[in-house]
Enzyme design. Structure first.
Site, PDB file in Angstrom:
ATOM      1  N   CYS A  37       0.888  -1.149   0.000  1.00  0.00           N
ATOM      2  CA  CYS A  37       0.000   0.000   0.000  1.00  0.00           C
ATOM      3  C   CYS A  37       0.937   1.213   0.000  1.00  0.00           C
ATOM      4  CB  CYS A  37      -0.864  -0.024   1.261  1.00  0.00           C
ATOM      5  SG  CYS A  37      -2.102   1.262   1.240  1.00  0.00           S
ATOM      6  N   GLY A  49      -3.717   8.924  10.595  1.00  0.00           N
ATOM      7  CA  GLY A  49      -3.934   7.885  11.601  1.00  0.00           C
ATOM      8  C   GLY A  49      -5.353   7.930  12.139  1.00  0.00           C
ATOM      9  N   ASN A  94       3.697  -0.076   3.257  1.00  0.00           N
ATOM     10  CA  ASN A  94       3.527  -1.426   3.839  1.00  0.00           C
ATOM     11  C   ASN A  94       4.477  -2.353   3.093  1.00  0.00           C
ATOM     12  OD1 ASN A  94       1.379  -0.544   5.396  1.00  0.00           O
ATOM     13  ND2 ASN A  94      -0.152  -1.837   4.419  1.00  0.00           N
ATOM     14  N   ASN A 146      -9.712   3.223   3.177  1.00  0.00           N
ATOM     15  CA  ASN A 146      -9.128   4.564   3.154  1.00  0.00           C
ATOM     16  C   ASN A 146      -8.391   4.865   1.840  1.00  0.00           C
ATOM     17  OD1 ASN A 146      -6.950   2.908   3.482  1.00  0.00           O
ATOM     18  ND2 ASN A 146      -6.135   3.918   5.312  1.00  0.00           N
ATOM     19  N   PHE A 170      -7.884   6.097  -2.056  1.00  0.00           N
ATOM     20  CA  PHE A 170      -8.513   7.225  -2.764  1.00  0.00           C
ATOM     21  C   PHE A 170      -7.644   7.721  -3.903  1.00  0.00           C
ATOM     22  CE2 PHE A 170      -5.900   9.078   0.622  1.00  0.00           C
ATOM     23  CZ  PHE A 170      -5.111   9.936  -0.105  1.00  0.00           C
ATOM     24  N   GLU A 212      -7.087  11.734  -5.153  1.00  0.00           N
ATOM     25  CA  GLU A 212      -7.464  13.064  -4.640  1.00  0.00           C
ATOM     26  C   GLU A 212      -6.761  14.162  -5.434  1.00  0.00           C
ATOM     27  OE1 GLU A 212      -7.597  13.577  -0.226  1.00  0.00           O
ATOM     28  OE2 GLU A 212      -5.961  14.975  -0.575  1.00  0.00           O
ATOM     29  N   GLY A 251      -3.874  13.384   4.461  1.00  0.00           N
ATOM     30  CA  GLY A 251      -4.729  13.640   5.617  1.00  0.00           C
ATOM     31  C   GLY A 251      -6.015  12.860   5.417  1.00  0.00           C
ATOM     32  N   LYS A 253     -13.415   8.063  -3.729  1.00  0.00           N
ATOM     33  CA  LYS A 253     -13.255   7.007  -2.722  1.00  0.00           C
ATOM     34  C   LYS A 253     -14.062   5.778  -3.119  1.00  0.00           C
ATOM     35  CE  LYS A 253     -12.256   7.656   1.351  1.00  0.00           C
ATOM     36  NZ  LYS A 253     -10.873   7.886   1.649  1.00  0.00           N
ATOM     37  N   HIS A 255       2.893   7.873   7.995  1.00  0.00           N
ATOM     38  CA  HIS A 255       2.291   7.581   6.682  1.00  0.00           C
ATOM     39  C   HIS A 255       0.937   8.223   6.478  1.00  0.00           C
ATOM     40  CE1 HIS A 255      -0.558   4.855   8.497  1.00  0.00           C
ATOM     41  NE2 HIS A 255      -0.881   4.267   7.375  1.00  0.00           N
TER      42      HIS A 255
END
Lengths: 477, 142
Positions: free
Chosen positions: A97, A403, A326, A201, A203, A205, A375, A476, A400
């Site tokens: 990821c 959170g 990851n 999570n 996306f 953007e 973010g 998303k 990363h």
């Protein structure tokens, strides 16, 4: 749990905290972030990571850390090479990821009215959501080529430009990849998922650069105020999930043969130089290659969507960089004054190599490696650069993301998705989400304050701030 | 989410899904865990009784806790690949390290509601609780 302050933004869980810990735990956090870190099992999980055979220096968590399953998310663990362990749980199910940033020559002030149209075009071009495949369907022979060649496969098949590879970590291909160590089930899960972002999570953007902190670094990265840039966050999709599942099961069955006993099966591991360790590393590298290819194919679709809205004369759309958060890699680091090869596990932590790193494109080499910190939709994202400090203190790693601070269920209870989307639209932030539920789960309120997270790593010296981004179109799953 | 045979609770987890299943026997815990997983993937989908697809499941693991996780993982893999939700499980053998079962399900044509990445071993320990029921906690990576 009592944390000992080492210096500003750095805390320690002493080795004596729990029997079996081989090293201390290091926690990067400003004081304001400590309550979130101590309210779930993140630090308890960090203490377990400190028990891994062959672990070096310290088990580390970043300020965006939160409870995971086995390893905390936001964790870094380096083990001795070649006989220290490799643990699939230290990489996570979504192998490689990561985040890619694209830059354009567009200024927000010139294109602000087209953000909604752009969000729709991106949503049309990039399949997202759950249990759905993408537009690229591969037979098993082609899947094997992707696993071997990574992002190069995409370039060969006209999903990008040759120089995109130069601006991708490891040029988008880990050479130890071995597709014969990836199960047929994993290949079947991934065969129709290239070019898809998935859910959760992940996306795509579109952002505007609203602040530059380091002009020299920003110039080197080709970034300027008011510029339109695009962040892509996704990984190896079902293929990587299956590789992790397969090898965690295998390692759970065999680790006792290597005399390894750990408090949590999700930390299952074997020596890196064992047959199972080598097989997993070959499969993990193959899954990492799939992820880089995935982000490359998505890059192609982003270029097509941008071209559809702004025309072919809009100028180049270049890759600033692409970096995993990851992954496990064999790297050389200085530990207690001695250069050592180690197996660095990063699970929700970004490689952040400092100036002088040879793999970096020449124009970045004096600055340090670009790092991207997304973010949440509606809040800022950041461009950082790796530092000498990260090489000394955190195995060349930093945070990363923002959170998570709130569970998905809790977020769904407190967030009214239609109202949230309307509020964001009023700020010219256009969200295209697969469902209201998905949008509620990913609402800004569910995340920590990304400003504090980034301020922590900047002050701790394990990355430096370069630029801040503000979202205007978010796709998303 | 409860039914006649198992108590299925979803408990808070910062990023993922933590599910606790309790039932009178380990077999019913496994079946309840499958119902809970299916409920996450596609709520209500298994209410329809027309289960036209069947497949066999044979697993060996280090103990019964791992057997439950490994069984759910195998079923999730099949669901992801074939886009089939396996709603019913007929258990033939469920011993300490061995499971044999037949699964019955039907095809999902309109996507999942939740994309489960994986079933994890974290906290998965089959044990008897204070009420004398068997219970296990399963964390799904989502």
């Amino acid at each position: 749990m009592e944390l000992k302050k080492i210096k500003d933004c750095l805390w320690e869980i002493p080795k004596s905290y729990r029997k079996g810990m081989k090293v201390a735990g290091h926690v990067y956090a400003m004081e304001e972030l400590l309550p979130a870190l101590t309210k779930d099992r993140s630090l308890d999980q960090l203490a377990n990571v400190a028990m891994l055979p062959g672990i070096q220096m310290a088990a580390i968590v970043m300020p965006d850390a939160h409870e995971g399953y086995g390893f905390p998310i936001g964790g870094v663990a380096a083990t001795r090479y070649p006989d220290g362990v490799i643990s699939p749980g230290g990489i996570g199910y979504d192998i490689n990821c990561g985040v890619r940033l694209l830059r354009t020559d567009l200024r927000y002030r010139e294109v602000s009215k087209q953000m909604e149209a752009l969000s729709k075009a991106l949503y049309d071009h990039i399949p997202s959501g759950m249990g759905k495949g993408g537009n690229v369907k591969l037979n098993m022979k082609e899947v094997n080529k992707v696993l071997r060649d990574g992002a190069e496969w995409a370039i060969t098949n006209h999903f990008g430009l040759p120089h995109d590879l130069e601006f991708t970590e490891s040029q988008g291909r880990l050479k130890p990849a071995d597709h014969t160590k990836v199960s047929d089930q994993a290949k079947k899960r991934g065969h129709d998922q290239l070019g898809t972002i998935g859910s959760g999570n992940h996306f795509v953007e579109v952002d505007r650069i609203d602040e530059i902190y380091d002009e020299e670094a920003a110039r080197a990265f080709g970034l300027f105020p008011d510029q339109i840039v695009v962040l892509i966050h996704t990984g190896s999709r079902g293929l990587g999930h299956q590789v992790a599942t397969d090898y965690l099961r295998l390692m759970t069955n065999v680790m006792a043969q290597y005399g390894i006993s750990l408090p949590d099966r999700e930390l299952a591991c074997v020596p890196f130089n064992s047959i199972e360790g080598k097989d997993y590393f070959g499969a993990m590298c193959a899954a990492a290659n799939f992820a880089w290819c995935n982000r490359q194919v998505i890059t192609h679709e982003v270029r097509r969507a941008l071209s559809q809205i702004f025309g072919r004369s809009m100028g180049p759309v270049d890759v600033v960089y692409d970096v995993a958060h990851n992954i496990a890699k064999v790297e050389t680091h200085t530990i207690e004054g001695e250069k050592k090869k180690v197996i660095v596990h990063r699970k929700g932590a970004t490689r952040a190599f400092g100036p002088g790193f040879e793999e970096l494109p020449e124009i970045y080499r004096a600055i340090g490696q670009p790092v991207f910190i997304p973010g949440s939709m509606g809040t800022a994202s950041f461009v950082l650069a790796g530092t000498v400090g990260s090489m000394e203190a955190s195995f060349g790693s930093t945070c990363h993301g923002a959170g998570r601070a709130m569970s998905r269920r809790a977020a769904k209870k407190v967030v009214d998705a239609p109202s949230l989307l309307n509020e964001l639209k009023e700020k010219n932030i256009h969200i295209q989400a697969g469902s209201y539920r998905g949008a509620a789960e990913e609402a800004p309120v569910a995340y920590k304050d990304v400003d504090l997270v980034v301020e922590t790593v900047h002050k701790a010296g394990i990355a430096k701030k370069v630029a801040r981004l503000r979202p205007h179109a978010v796709i998303k799953g | 989410m409860n039914d006649d045979l198992a108590k299925i609770e979803f408990i808070g987890h910062t990023a993922d899904v933590r599910m606790q299943v309790s039932a009178a026997s380990p077999e019913e815990v496994l079946k309840g865990a499958l119902r809970g997983m299916n409920h996450l993937i596609k709520p209500g989908f298994c209410d329809d009784s027309s289960l036209l697809i069947s497949t066999d499941l044979r697993i060996e693991s280090v103990d019964r806790s791992a057997l439950i996780v490994d069984a759910l993982s195998e079923i999730l893999t099949e669901t992801q690949i074939r886009k089939v939700l396996f709603c019913e499980m007929e258990i033939q053998i469920f011993q300490e390290i061995q499971l044999s079962a037949r699964l019955y399900g039907r095809k999902i044509h309109d996507g999942f509601d939740e994309d489960l990445k994986a079933v994890t071993y974290h906290e998965a320990q089959l044990r008897k609780n204070q009420d004398g029921d068997w219970t296990i906690t399963i964390i799904f990576d989502i």
